[in-house]
Design a protein around this motif. Structure first.
Motif, short mmCIF file in Angstrom:
data_model
loop_
_atom_site.label_atom_id
_atom_site.label_comp_id
_atom_site.label_asym_id
_atom_site.label_seq_id
_atom_site.Cartn_x
_atom_site.Cartn_y
_atom_site.Cartn_z
N UNK A 1 -2.63 -7.03 -19.64
CA UNK A 1 -3.69 -7.17 -20.64
C UNK A 1 -4.72 -8.22 -20.24
N UNK A 2 -4.41 -9.01 -19.22
CA UNK A 2 -5.37 -9.98 -18.71
C UNK A 2 -5.05 -10.27 -17.24
N UNK A 3 -6.04 -10.80 -16.54
CA UNK A 3 -5.82 -11.14 -15.14
C UNK A 3 -4.76 -12.24 -15.04
N UNK A 4 -3.88 -12.15 -14.05
CA UNK A 4 -2.81 -13.14 -13.92
C UNK A 4 -3.34 -14.48 -13.43
N UNK A 5 -2.56 -15.51 -13.67
CA UNK A 5 -2.94 -16.84 -13.17
C UNK A 5 -3.04 -16.83 -11.65
N UNK A 6 -2.08 -16.18 -11.01
CA UNK A 6 -2.10 -16.09 -9.55
C UNK A 6 -1.46 -14.78 -9.13
N UNK A 7 -1.85 -14.27 -8.00
CA UNK A 7 -1.31 -13.01 -7.52
C UNK A 7 -1.09 -13.01 -6.02
N UNK A 8 -1.42 -14.04 -5.33
CA UNK A 8 -1.36 -14.03 -3.87
C UNK A 8 0.04 -14.28 -3.36
N UNK A 9 0.31 -13.75 -2.18
CA UNK A 9 1.57 -14.00 -1.48
C UNK A 9 1.31 -13.91 0.01
N UNK A 10 2.04 -14.69 0.78
CA UNK A 10 1.99 -14.56 2.23
C UNK A 10 3.36 -14.23 2.79
N UNK A 11 4.29 -13.90 1.91
CA UNK A 11 5.65 -13.58 2.34
C UNK A 11 5.72 -12.19 2.94
N UNK A 12 6.64 -12.01 3.88
CA UNK A 12 6.90 -10.69 4.42
C UNK A 12 8.08 -10.01 3.73
N UNK A 13 8.60 -10.63 2.68
CA UNK A 13 9.63 -9.97 1.89
C UNK A 13 9.02 -8.77 1.17
N UNK A 14 9.84 -7.74 0.95
CA UNK A 14 9.36 -6.57 0.22
C UNK A 14 9.01 -7.00 -1.20
N UNK A 15 7.80 -6.67 -1.64
CA UNK A 15 7.44 -6.96 -3.03
C UNK A 15 6.67 -5.79 -3.61
N UNK A 16 6.79 -5.60 -4.93
CA UNK A 16 6.22 -4.43 -5.59
C UNK A 16 5.76 -4.80 -6.99
N UNK A 17 4.55 -4.44 -7.33
CA UNK A 17 4.06 -4.53 -8.70
C UNK A 17 4.44 -3.22 -9.40
N UNK A 18 5.42 -3.27 -10.28
CA UNK A 18 5.99 -2.06 -10.85
C UNK A 18 4.95 -1.21 -11.56
#
Length: 610
Positions: A89-106
C-alpha cells in the motif's frame, strides 16, 4: 548424473558466498582471480553458482522462495481464512540487496532491487573474454559466453517483470564510475531489447549438449526463453500497446519453443502426478531439466510434507480455481453433458473433470486446508496413504527427497501455442488444428496412472478449433481460443510459478478483487452433517457458514446442521485491501532514492508510487 547435480547444488553455497572474495581481493589459497580463469572446467564450476538461483526446484531444507506450493500462493487461485493477503500500500523504507542468496518478493513473484546477479554475469563474461586467446577455443568461447548471457538475460527479465524500468549494465561497473553506478532507470523496452539480443546469441551459440542433459544446454535455455519472451511479448501488447515489440518478443518465444519441440528429445510419456512425486526423474521424457535430492547427502526439501494431508495449507485452492477446470468432455461444467458435471462436490468433480484435477487435489474435503480443498500434487501416491500414521523422512519435515521438475515440455508447448495465438491477433498466421494437437491435445493425451483409472478418471477429449467451447464465464475481451489456452495453463500449473505472472501480463489483476470475482472468497462444496459432524459443536455456532447455489448464506446456529450444505466460506474471511493498477509493478525503496540524492543523482520512483 544425479551425483553430479547434487555436487553442483552443494557447491552453490560455497561459490555464491565466496564470489565477492574471489573477485575483489586476493584469496588466502592459490585460487584467486589471477590464476582461476585458465580452463573450461573452471568456467563450468563458476557457472554452477547460478544454478540454485535460477533452477530452484523445490528449494532446499525449509526454503520456499520460487518453490511451488510454499512460494507461489499469491493469486486469484488461492485463498485463506481471515483477511486475504494484500498488495503493498506504500513504498517500502528500503528494498535494496547485494546478496547472492535466493530472494523473492511473493506478491510480485520476482527478485528484490538487487543487481548482484547482473554483476556476476558481467564478471563471467569479462573473464571469458580474457580467456579467448589461448585458454579456450572459439567453440568453447561461444558456448560459455552464451551461458553467461543467458543468466544475464534471465535476471534482467525477472527484474523488469517486477519493477519495469531498471538500470541496464552490460559490463562490470567500478566504484569510481559514479555516473554509471547511480544512473537512473533505463526504459523497460530498451532493457528487454538487450535481453532479446542476449537470447538470440544464446540460441545461436550455446551447445545443444554439454556432456550431460542436466547441465545448462540450448534446449534448457530455449525452454526458459520461451517463458520469458512470452511474458514480455504479452506485456508489451496488453500494457504498452506496442505491437511491434510484442511481435518481436513473441516470435522469439515461438522459435525457441520450436527448437525444443522439433528435437524429438521430449515427449508426454508420464502420468501427471509422477512429474512431482517421483524420487528419480532421470528417465522421465517430459522433464527437460530437474533438481535431484538425496537424503544421504542432506540435499532435501519440505514441499512434499505440505502435501501429505497432515500439514496445514493456510493458502489453499479456492472455488474460482476449482470451477475453471474443464470437464473431460472438453466443455466447461455449465455446458457439459456429463452426468453430475454441474454438481460441484469433490465426489463428482474427481471423475468428471480433466485428470489433472484428481492428480492435484485430495478426493474429499480436508479440514487441514483453509478452503477444504487440499492439494496433494507434490507427493507420490504412497505418501498420502500414510495419513494417520508415522511418515518416514521422505514425506515429513524438511527431509523430503522427491525430485523437482525445473522445466518440462508442457510449459514449452503452452508457451508456444499461446505466443502463436497472440501473434495471430496481430496479423500472424492463424493457429491451426495441428498446432492445438501438438500442444494442448498432446498434454491431454498423457497416460493415466492405475489409481486414477481405478477411480474412474478419464482423459479429456481433444480441443477442436471447429467446436471451441463458449464458456459463459469468458471475459468478453478474450477470444474463445485464448480463453481455452489460458485455462490449460491454469489447470497445468496449480501452485507452480505461473498464475500471478500470467494475470499480470494479461492485465487481469482485477481477478484478485472479490467484487469482480466473488468465488475467490469461497471454498469447495461441503455437507457438514455428513463430512464434518465433529465441527457441529457449540464453539462453531455463528462461525460456520456456507453459501447455497442461489447465493443464500447459511450460518450454523446449533439447530440447522442439515442446512449446512453448500460452498464453504472460510472462517472470518474478508477481502484484501483495495488496490489499483500501480501494483502491476513494485516500488523501489525510499532509502535507495535518498541514497541517490545524497550522491547528487536521481532515482525515479515506479509510476504510481511517487
Amino acid at each position: 548424473m544425479k551425483k553430479k547435480l547434487i555436487y553442483i547444488f552443494s557447491l552453490v553455497l560455497l561459490i555464491t558466498t565466496a564470489c565477492d572474495d574471489l573477485l575483489d581481493r586476493p584469496s588466502l589459497t592459490e585460487m584467486n582471480d589471477d590464476n582461476y580463469w585458465t580452463s573450461e572446467s573452471n568456467l563450468r564450476l563458476f557457472s554452477h553458482g547460478f544454478y540454485a538461483n535460477y533452477f530452484v526446484g523445490y528449494n532446499s531444507s525449509w526454503g520456499s522462495d520460487y518453490a511451488p506450493l510454499r512460494g507461489y500462493h499469491f493469486s486469484d487461485d488461492f485463498s485463506t481464512t481471515g483477511k486475504q493477503p494484500s498488495f503493498e500500500t506504500q513504498a517500502p523504507a528500503t528494498r535494496a540487496s547485494t546478496s547472492e542468496n535466493v530472494d523473492m518478493l511473493t506478491t510480485y513473484a520476482g527478485p528484490s532491487w538487487n543487481f548482484a546477479w547482473v554483476r556476476k554475469a558481467n564478471v563471467f563474461l569479462e573473464r571469458i573474454d580474457q580467456m579467448k586467446e589461448g585458454a579456450i577455443n572459439e567453440e568453447a568461447y561461444n558456448h560459455w559466453s552464451a551461458v553467461a548471457r543467458f543468466f544475464r538475460g534471465y535476471e534482467y527479465s525477472r527484474l523488469v517483470s517486477v519493477f519495469g524500468d531498471v538500470p541496464y549494465y552490460d559490463k562490470v561497473i567500478q566504484d569510481a564510475e559514479q555516473d554509471l553506478l547511480y544512473k537512473d532507470r533505463d526504459d523497460r523496452t530498451m532493457v528487454m531489447d538487450k535481453v532479446y539480443d542476449d537470447f538470440v546469441y544464446v540460441m545461436a551459440n550455446m551447445r545443444s549438449s554439454d556432456g550431460d542433459p542436466q547441465y545448462l544446454n540450448r534446449y534448457v535455455a530455449a525452454s526458459f526463453i520461451s517463458r520469458l519472451m512470452l511474458f514480455e511479448g504479452t506485456w508489451q501488447k496488453y500494457h504498452l500497446n506496442n505491437t511491434e515489440k510484442a511481435k518481436k518478443y513473441l516470435e522469439l518465444a515461438v522459435s525457441a519453443a520450436d527448437y525444443v519441440m522439433a528435437s524429438g528429445n521430449y515427449q508426454f510419456s508420464s502420468d501427471f502426478r509422477s512429474l512431482f512425486g517421483s524420487q528419480d526423474l532421470s528417465s522421465n521424457k517430459e522433464v527437460i531439466m530437474y533438481r535431484h535430492y538425496d537424503g544421504s547427502l542432506e540435499i532435501t526439501h519440505h514441499i512434499a510434507s505440505y502435501s501429505n494431508l497432515t500439514e496445514g495449507q493456510g493458502r489453499a485452492a479456492n472455488l474460482a480455481l476449482a470451477k475453471a477446470f474443464i470437464c473431460n468432455d472438453a466443455k466447461p461444467y455449465q455446458l457439459s453433458t456429463l452426468e453430475n458435471a454441474d454438481v460441484l462436490s469433490l465426489q463428482y468433480m474427481m471423475t468428471t473433470r480433466d485428470p489433472r484435477f484428481e492428480a492435484t487435489f485430495w478426493e474429499a474435503p480436508k479440514r487441514e486446508s483453509s478452503t477444504l480443498l487440499y492439494a496433494c500434487k507434490f507427493i507420490d501416491r504412497e505418501g498420502v496413504k500414510l495419513y494417520g500414521s508415522i511418515y518416514p523422512p521422505m514425506y515429513s519435515s524438511n527431509s523430503n527427497t522427491n525430485d523437482a521438475p525445473v522445466m518440462r515440455l508442457a510449459e514449452v508447448v503452452l508457451n508456444w501455442v499461446e505466443a502463436k495465438a497472440e501473434l495471430a491477433t496481430m496479423g500472424g498466421a492463424a493457429v491451426s488444428q495441428a498446432d492445438i494437437d501438438a500442444s494442448i491435445n498432446a498434454i491431454r493425451s498423457r497416460p493415466l496412472d492405475n489409481e486414477a483409472i481405478e477411480k474412474g478418471v478419464q482423459k479429456t477429449a481433444p480441443l477442436l478449433l471447429a467446436n471451441l467451447p463458449d464458456d459463459p464465464d469468458r471475459d468478453p475481451d478474450v477470444s474463445a481460443l485464448l480463453w481455452e489456452i489460458r485455462r490449460e495453463r491454469r489447470m497445468e500449473f496449480v501452485f507452480e510459478h505461473s498464475r500471478l505472472l500470467d494475470i499480470k501480463r494479461w492485465k487481469k489483476l482485477d481477478y484478485m478483487k472479490s467484487s469482480e470475482n466473488p468465488d475467490i472468497m469461497r471454498g469447495i462444496w461441503v455437507d457438514f452433517e455428513t463430512e464434518f459432524p465433529e465441527w457441529l459443536v457449540p464453539e462453531k455456532e455463528g462461525v460456520l457458514h456456507v453459501e447455497k447455489e442461489d447465493g443464500t448464506i447459511i450460518t450454523y446456529d446449533g439447530t440447522n446442521a442439515d442446512q449446512l450444505v453448500g460452498y464453504y466460506i472460510p472462517e472470518n474471511i474478508s477481502d484484501r485491501d483495495p488496490f489499483t493498477d500501480r501494483v502491476y509493478l513494485a516500488p523501489v525503496g525510499n532509502a535507495q532514492i535518498s541514497e541517490y540524492m545524497d550522491k547528487g543523482y536521481k532515482l525515479s520512483q515506479t509510476p504510481g508510487w511517487e
